[in-house]
Scaffold this motif. Sequence first.
Motif, PDB file in Angstrom:
ATOM      1  N   GLN A  64      14.143  -4.206 -10.067  1.00 13.52           N
ATOM      2  CA  GLN A  64      13.362  -5.404  -9.697  1.00 13.52           C
ATOM      3  C   GLN A  64      12.592  -5.219  -8.407  1.00 13.52           C
ATOM      4  N   ALA A  65      11.398  -5.790  -8.362  1.00 15.45           N
ATOM      5  CA  ALA A  65      10.485  -5.596  -7.239  1.00 15.45           C
ATOM      6  C   ALA A  65      10.986  -6.273  -5.962  1.00 15.45           C
ATOM      7  N   GLY A  66      11.927  -7.159  -6.082  1.00 17.70           N
ATOM      8  CA  GLY A  66      12.393  -7.908  -4.910  1.00 17.70           C
ATOM      9  C   GLY A  66      11.912  -9.329  -4.981  1.00 17.70           C
ATOM     10  N   HIS A  67      12.318 -10.076  -4.011  1.00 18.61           N
ATOM     11  CA  HIS A  67      12.185 -11.517  -4.092  1.00 18.61           C
ATOM     12  C   HIS A  67      10.796 -11.947  -3.613  1.00 18.61           C
ATOM     13  N   PHE A  68      10.214 -12.905  -4.278  1.00 16.78           N
ATOM     14  CA  PHE A  68       8.848 -13.350  -4.003  1.00 16.78           C
ATOM     15  C   PHE A  68       8.783 -14.139  -2.699  1.00 16.78           C
ATOM     16  N   SER A  69       7.825 -13.808  -1.871  1.00 19.39           N
ATOM     17  CA  SER A  69       7.654 -14.503  -0.595  1.00 19.39           C
ATOM     18  C   SER A  69       6.304 -15.205  -0.555  1.00 19.39           C
ATOM     19  N   TRP A  70       6.330 -16.539  -0.514  1.00 21.12           N
ATOM     20  CA  TRP A  70       5.099 -17.330  -0.411  1.00 21.12           C
ATOM     21  C   TRP A  70       4.323 -16.959   0.852  1.00 21.12           C
ATOM     22  N   GLU A  71       5.090 -16.758   1.935  1.00 22.56           N
ATOM     23  CA  GLU A  71       4.436 -16.486   3.209  1.00 22.56           C
ATOM     24  C   GLU A  71       3.522 -15.265   3.107  1.00 22.56           C
ATOM     25  N   LYS A  72       4.075 -14.166   2.590  1.00 13.66           N
ATOM     26  CA  LYS A  72       3.267 -12.953   2.419  1.00 13.66           C
ATOM     27  C   LYS A  72       2.149 -13.165   1.414  1.00 13.66           C
ATOM     28  N   TYR A  73       2.474 -13.837   0.344  1.00 12.05           N
ATOM     29  CA  TYR A  73       1.514 -14.030  -0.744  1.00 12.05           C
ATOM     30  C   TYR A  73       0.316 -14.859  -0.283  1.00 12.05           C
ATOM     31  N   LEU A  74       0.583 -15.901   0.478  1.00 13.98           N
ATOM     32  CA  LEU A  74      -0.521 -16.730   0.988  1.00 13.98           C
ATOM     33  C   LEU A  74      -1.401 -15.915   1.936  1.00 13.98           C
ATOM     34  N   LYS A  75      -0.765 -15.105   2.751  1.00 20.06           N
ATOM     35  CA  LYS A  75      -1.532 -14.225   3.651  1.00 20.06           C
ATOM     36  C   LYS A  75      -2.400 -13.273   2.845  1.00 20.06           C
ATOM     37  N   GLU A  76      -1.783 -12.600   1.885  1.00 22.05           N
ATOM     38  CA  GLU A  76      -2.506 -11.594   1.083  1.00 22.05           C
ATOM     39  C   GLU A  76      -3.662 -12.204   0.306  1.00 22.05           C
ATOM     40  N   THR A  77      -3.452 -13.408  -0.215  1.00 17.79           N
ATOM     41  CA  THR A  77      -4.483 -14.013  -1.057  1.00 17.79           C
ATOM     42  C   THR A  77      -5.449 -14.860  -0.231  1.00 17.79           C
ATOM     43  N   GLY A  78      -5.129 -15.089   1.021  1.00 20.89           N
ATOM     44  CA  GLY A  78      -5.968 -15.925   1.871  1.00 20.89           C
ATOM     45  C   GLY A  78      -6.075 -17.358   1.374  1.00 20.89           C
ATOM     46  N   ALA A  79      -5.060 -17.774   0.621  1.00 24.56           N
ATOM     47  CA  ALA A  79      -5.104 -19.116   0.022  1.00 24.56           C
ATOM     48  C   ALA A  79      -4.306 -20.106   0.860  1.00 24.56           C
ATOM     49  N   THR A  80      -4.514 -21.383   0.590  1.00 23.29           N
ATOM     50  CA  THR A  80      -3.729 -22.399   1.283  1.00 23.29           C
ATOM     51  C   THR A  80      -2.875 -23.175   0.287  1.00 23.29           C
ATOM     52  N   ALA A  81      -1.752 -23.638   0.775  1.00 18.99           N
ATOM     53  CA  ALA A  81      -0.836 -24.420  -0.043  1.00 18.99           C
ATOM     54  C   ALA A  81      -1.324 -25.860  -0.087  1.00 18.99           C
ATOM     55  N   ALA A  82      -1.249 -26.486  -1.241  1.00 18.46           N
ATOM     56  CA  ALA A  82      -1.574 -27.909  -1.326  1.00 18.46           C
ATOM     57  C   ALA A  82      -0.590 -28.676  -0.449  1.00 18.46           C
ATOM     58  N   PRO A  83      -1.069 -29.570   0.419  1.00 19.96           N
ATOM     59  CA  PRO A  83      -0.149 -30.333   1.275  1.00 19.96           C
ATOM     60  C   PRO A  83       0.799 -31.196   0.439  1.00 19.96           C
TER      61      PRO A  83
END
Length: 266
Positions: free
Chosen positions: A1-20
């Motif tokens: 398994q690739a390991g556990h998904f991290s929103w923090e890294k993913y948002l950085k990588e994708t340059g996206a923002t989380a819906a408030p």
Amino acid sequence: QAGHFSWEKYLKETGATAAPSSCFKQSPTPPLNEFKVGMKLEAQDPRNTTSTCIATVVGLTGSRLRLRLDGSDNKNDFWRLVDSSEIQPIGSCEKSGGMLQPPLGFRLNASSWPMFLLKTLNGAEMAPSRIFHKQEPPAPEQNSFQVGMKLEAVDRKNPHFICPATVGALRGVEVLVTFDGWRGAFDYYCRYDSRDIFPVGWCSLTGDNLQPPGTKAVLPKSLGTPTEGSVETPAMNPTPTVGRPPGQRGRKPGRRKTKITGPWSQ
Ligand code: MLY
């Protein structure tokens, strides 16, 4: 398994923002789940929403219950938030002058329903009213989602899954939920105040299981070919898919299978 998904890294990588979280009809602190497997309650039949039925808790996942209607089969389980208005303590239906109904697809003859009801409730562990939540959280006044915002959403074709998703479009009070790393097959429109969409971080707060994004890179519609709508790109960090079973080897013309090992998995 690739390991556990991290929103923090993913948002950085994708340059996206989380819906408030103010966009969602969800409690700011997820509702406490004090239910236990085996408890019975009343639930609306999802296939026949005018019917109130007896359901048994067959699983617990974060703030959600996996429910099975008594007298139904095990192929039609459904999931509800513990603060859903579609579940209530046993006795509520009768109190409000209603009658408990057999589920759609009741496995016995309709005439055996009264006896079945008697037996299924006899000696049952009934979920106590104190563990139900008085009401659903209020709906935000308007649809304040924006295209591109990230969220967590129930995969309606596989409703046990909650997955990373992106708002793909807006249509009045509706939002298009698109699943990151998957082609369009799982996308759906829902109202902005749907109980199936959650702010980023919801699963980690509730202890529900957030799926990692899929592995298919999809270009935004505007960059796709006019005929295909959305098109696959070679991934940023491509690793060819290996070891597919016989019969699934090769590729469909014009469809390249590319697996991404995301930099967002830690
Ligand atoms: N077995 C299914 C699972 C798909 C799940 C997609 N969700 C997570 C968006 C399949 O591979 O088709």
